[in-house]
Design a protein around this motif. Sequence first.
Motif, PDB file in Angstrom:
ATOM      1  N   ARG A   8       0.832  -1.206   0.000  1.00  0.00           N
ATOM      2  CA  ARG A   8       0.000   0.000   0.000  1.00  0.00           C
ATOM      3  C   ARG A   8       0.864   1.252   0.000  1.00  0.00           C
ATOM      4  O   ARG A   8       0.587   2.222  -0.716  1.00  0.00           O
ATOM      5  N   ARG A   9       1.939   1.248   0.790  1.00  0.00           N
ATOM      6  CA  ARG A   9       2.825   2.408   0.841  1.00  0.00           C
ATOM      7  C   ARG A   9       3.512   2.634  -0.500  1.00  0.00           C
ATOM      8  O   ARG A   9       3.625   3.770  -0.965  1.00  0.00           O
ATOM      9  N   VAL A  10       3.956   1.567  -1.138  1.00  0.00           N
ATOM     10  CA  VAL A  10       4.602   1.687  -2.452  1.00  0.00           C
ATOM     11  C   VAL A  10       3.617   2.277  -3.466  1.00  0.00           C
ATOM     12  O   VAL A  10       3.959   3.166  -4.257  1.00  0.00           O
ATOM     13  N   ILE A  11       2.390   1.787  -3.445  1.00  0.00           N
ATOM     14  CA  ILE A  11       1.359   2.287  -4.370  1.00  0.00           C
ATOM     15  C   ILE A  11       1.083   3.765  -4.115  1.00  0.00           C
ATOM     16  O   ILE A  11       1.025   4.571  -5.052  1.00  0.00           O
ATOM     17  N   LEU A  12       0.931   4.139  -2.850  1.00  0.00           N
ATOM     18  CA  LEU A  12       0.609   5.524  -2.527  1.00  0.00           C
ATOM     19  C   LEU A  12       1.776   6.465  -2.826  1.00  0.00           C
ATOM     20  O   LEU A  12       1.567   7.607  -3.254  1.00  0.00           O
ATOM     21  N   ASP A  13       2.999   5.991  -2.635  1.00  0.00           N
ATOM     22  CA  ASP A  13       4.151   6.818  -2.988  1.00  0.00           C
ATOM     23  C   ASP A  13       4.134   7.144  -4.477  1.00  0.00           C
ATOM     24  O   ASP A  13       4.362   8.294  -4.884  1.00  0.00           O
ATOM     25  N   ARG A  14       3.844   6.142  -5.289  1.00  0.00           N
ATOM     26  CA  ARG A  14       3.778   6.371  -6.733  1.00  0.00           C
ATOM     27  C   ARG A  14       2.579   7.245  -7.081  1.00  0.00           C
ATOM     28  O   ARG A  14       2.675   8.139  -7.937  1.00  0.00           O
ATOM     29  N   ALA A  15       1.453   7.019  -6.414  1.00  0.00           N
ATOM     30  CA  ALA A  15       0.247   7.801  -6.683  1.00  0.00           C
ATOM     31  C   ALA A  15       0.471   9.274  -6.356  1.00  0.00           C
ATOM     32  O   ALA A  15       0.045  10.161  -7.115  1.00  0.00           O
ATOM     33  N   MET A  16       1.129   9.570  -5.256  1.00  0.00           N
ATOM     34  CA  MET A  16       1.400  10.963  -4.894  1.00  0.00           C
ATOM     35  C   MET A  16       2.294  11.628  -5.929  1.00  0.00           C
ATOM     36  O   MET A  16       2.089  12.783  -6.291  1.00  0.00           O
ATOM     37  N   ASP A  17       3.290  10.904  -6.402  1.00  0.00           N
ATOM     38  CA  ASP A  17       4.197  11.462  -7.388  1.00  0.00           C
ATOM     39  C   ASP A  17       3.466  11.778  -8.691  1.00  0.00           C
ATOM     40  O   ASP A  17       3.625  12.863  -9.262  1.00  0.00           O
ATOM     41  N   ILE A  18       2.645  10.847  -9.142  1.00  0.00           N
ATOM     42  CA  ILE A  18       1.868  11.063 -10.370  1.00  0.00           C
ATOM     43  C   ILE A  18       0.924  12.250 -10.198  1.00  0.00           C
ATOM     44  O   ILE A  18       0.851  13.146 -11.042  1.00  0.00           O
ATOM     45  N   ALA A  19       0.182  12.250  -9.095  1.00  0.00           N
ATOM     46  CA  ALA A  19      -0.826  13.296  -8.872  1.00  0.00           C
ATOM     47  C   ALA A  19      -0.194  14.674  -8.761  1.00  0.00           C
ATOM     48  O   ALA A  19      -0.799  15.675  -9.169  1.00  0.00           O
ATOM     49  N   SER A  20       1.020  14.757  -8.227  1.00  0.00           N
ATOM     50  CA  SER A  20       1.676  16.062  -8.089  1.00  0.00           C
ATOM     51  C   SER A  20       1.972  16.691  -9.443  1.00  0.00           C
ATOM     52  O   SER A  20       2.051  17.917  -9.569  1.00  0.00           O
ATOM     53  N   VAL A  21       2.115  15.858 -10.473  1.00  0.00           N
ATOM     54  CA  VAL A  21       2.425  16.345 -11.827  1.00  0.00           C
ATOM     55  C   VAL A  21       1.173  16.411 -12.694  1.00  0.00           C
ATOM     56  O   VAL A  21       0.902  17.404 -13.367  1.00  0.00           O
ATOM     57  N   GLY A 107      -1.221  21.767  -6.806  1.00  0.00           N
ATOM     58  CA  GLY A 107      -1.799  21.225  -8.033  1.00  0.00           C
ATOM     59  C   GLY A 107      -3.190  20.649  -7.855  1.00  0.00           C
ATOM     60  O   GLY A 107      -4.108  20.973  -8.620  1.00  0.00           O
ATOM     61  N   VAL A 108      -3.363  19.819  -6.835  1.00  0.00           N
ATOM     62  CA  VAL A 108      -4.659  19.141  -6.702  1.00  0.00           C
ATOM     63  C   VAL A 108      -5.745  20.089  -6.210  1.00  0.00           C
ATOM     64  O   VAL A 108      -6.930  19.871  -6.498  1.00  0.00           O
ATOM     65  N   ALA A 109      -5.363  21.158  -5.488  1.00  0.00           N
ATOM     66  CA  ALA A 109      -6.369  22.135  -5.074  1.00  0.00           C
ATOM     67  C   ALA A 109      -6.967  22.831  -6.293  1.00  0.00           C
ATOM     68  O   ALA A 109      -8.183  23.031  -6.380  1.00  0.00           O
ATOM     69  N   ALA A 110      -6.114  23.180  -7.252  1.00  0.00           N
ATOM     70  CA  ALA A 110      -6.620  23.819  -8.480  1.00  0.00           C
ATOM     71  C   ALA A 110      -7.486  22.860  -9.281  1.00  0.00           C
ATOM     72  O   ALA A 110      -8.464  23.263  -9.917  1.00  0.00           O
ATOM     73  N   GLU A 111      -7.161  21.582  -9.219  1.00  0.00           N
ATOM     74  CA  GLU A 111      -7.910  20.569  -9.968  1.00  0.00           C
ATOM     75  C   GLU A 111      -9.322  20.373  -9.422  1.00  0.00           C
ATOM     76  O   GLU A 111     -10.268  20.144 -10.182  1.00  0.00           O
ATOM     77  N   PHE A 112      -9.484  20.497  -8.101  1.00  0.00           N
ATOM     78  CA  PHE A 112     -10.767  20.165  -7.473  1.00  0.00           C
ATOM     79  C   PHE A 112     -11.467  21.338  -6.812  1.00  0.00           C
ATOM     80  O   PHE A 112     -12.533  21.152  -6.216  1.00  0.00           O
ATOM     81  N   ASP A 113     -10.936  22.559  -6.927  1.00  0.00           N
ATOM     82  CA  ASP A 113     -11.516  23.653  -6.149  1.00  0.00           C
ATOM     83  C   ASP A 113     -12.950  23.998  -6.533  1.00  0.00           C
ATOM     84  O   ASP A 113     -13.706  24.548  -5.727  1.00  0.00           O
ATOM     85  N   ALA A 114     -13.365  23.662  -7.763  1.00  0.00           N
ATOM     86  CA  ALA A 114     -14.745  23.953  -8.186  1.00  0.00           C
ATOM     87  C   ALA A 114     -15.567  22.677  -8.358  1.00  0.00           C
ATOM     88  O   ALA A 114     -16.614  22.695  -9.006  1.00  0.00           O
ATOM     89  N   ARG A 115     -15.118  21.604  -7.726  1.00  0.00           N
ATOM     90  CA  ARG A 115     -15.791  20.311  -7.899  1.00  0.00           C
ATOM     91  C   ARG A 115     -16.206  19.757  -6.539  1.00  0.00           C
ATOM     92  O   ARG A 115     -15.407  19.111  -5.851  1.00  0.00           O
ATOM     93  N   PRO A 116     -17.436  20.020  -6.107  1.00  0.00           N
ATOM     94  CA  PRO A 116     -17.877  19.546  -4.793  1.00  0.00           C
ATOM     95  C   PRO A 116     -17.765  18.026  -4.670  1.00  0.00           C
ATOM     96  O   PRO A 116     -17.922  17.298  -5.654  1.00  0.00           O
ATOM     97  N   GLY A 117     -17.503  17.584  -3.454  1.00  0.00           N
ATOM     98  CA  GLY A 117     -17.419  16.148  -3.221  1.00  0.00           C
ATOM     99  C   GLY A 117     -16.385  15.818  -2.167  1.00  0.00           C
ATOM    100  O   GLY A 117     -15.760  16.707  -1.559  1.00  0.00           O
ATOM    101  N   ARG A 118     -16.185  14.537  -1.937  1.00  0.00           N
ATOM    102  CA  ARG A 118     -15.308  14.079  -0.867  1.00  0.00           C
ATOM    103  C   ARG A 118     -13.847  14.455  -1.116  1.00  0.00           C
ATOM    104  O   ARG A 118     -13.107  14.727  -0.172  1.00  0.00           O
ATOM    105  N   ILE A 119     -13.430  14.453  -2.381  1.00  0.00           N
ATOM    106  CA  ILE A 119     -12.030  14.770  -2.667  1.00  0.00           C
ATOM    107  C   ILE A 119     -11.755  16.236  -2.337  1.00  0.00           C
ATOM    108  O   ILE A 119     -10.775  16.559  -1.658  1.00  0.00           O
TER     109      ILE A 119
END
Length: 203
Positions: A8-21, A107-119
């Motif tokens: 799980r940690r390996v997956i999340l480390d990769r996920a964070m890196d991808i999402a940051s870009v 980055g992710v704040a700009a992606e979701f700032d106008a999209r209501p929901g859990r994220i």
Amino acid sequence: MERGLRSRRVILDRAMDIASVEGLESLSVRRLATDLAFSKSGVFAQFGSKEELQLATVRAAVEVFVGKVVKPALRAPAGIRRVWALCEAWLHYVREPVFAGGCFFIGVAAEFDARPGRIRDAIAAARRDWQTLYASSIAEAVAVGEILTEVEPAQLAFELDAIGRAGAADALLYNDDTVYERASEAIRARLRSVATDAAPVFG
């Protein structure tokens, strides 16, 4: 159990890196399984849905932020030196980035700032916690006589945070590290403008 946590940690480390870009929407079970040479069923079993994967990625990024920024800064004594330490730790975090895309939350704040929901709620909560910590540290500095009493902690926290985020975003966009120095100097000058005569030297 332990093996599952490591995976799980390996997956999340990769996920964070991808999402940051590329953003949180770029995450998928297929992408992560391919990148990590894991089975798709193994990745899916860890999260169950794309939304849960995204939420887990945000939570993991919060943990990284706390470890890299909050905990080191809180070792500074309460007062203006702690406020400066928060500013400095954050600028170091973005200048020597943990993730390929710099600050995960910009980055992710700009992606979701106008999209209501859990994220969006999770991202907003993380940002709010950071600004609350800034404000409470400023309030402590006021209480110990190191920042002027007329200063409104939440307002100053907003200003310091805004300067730091603007500097980080421009430094990344322009690929120009001198922007970090400009942000640092602007923050330092703002703190000096509200420091009392009793405030210790900082910065």
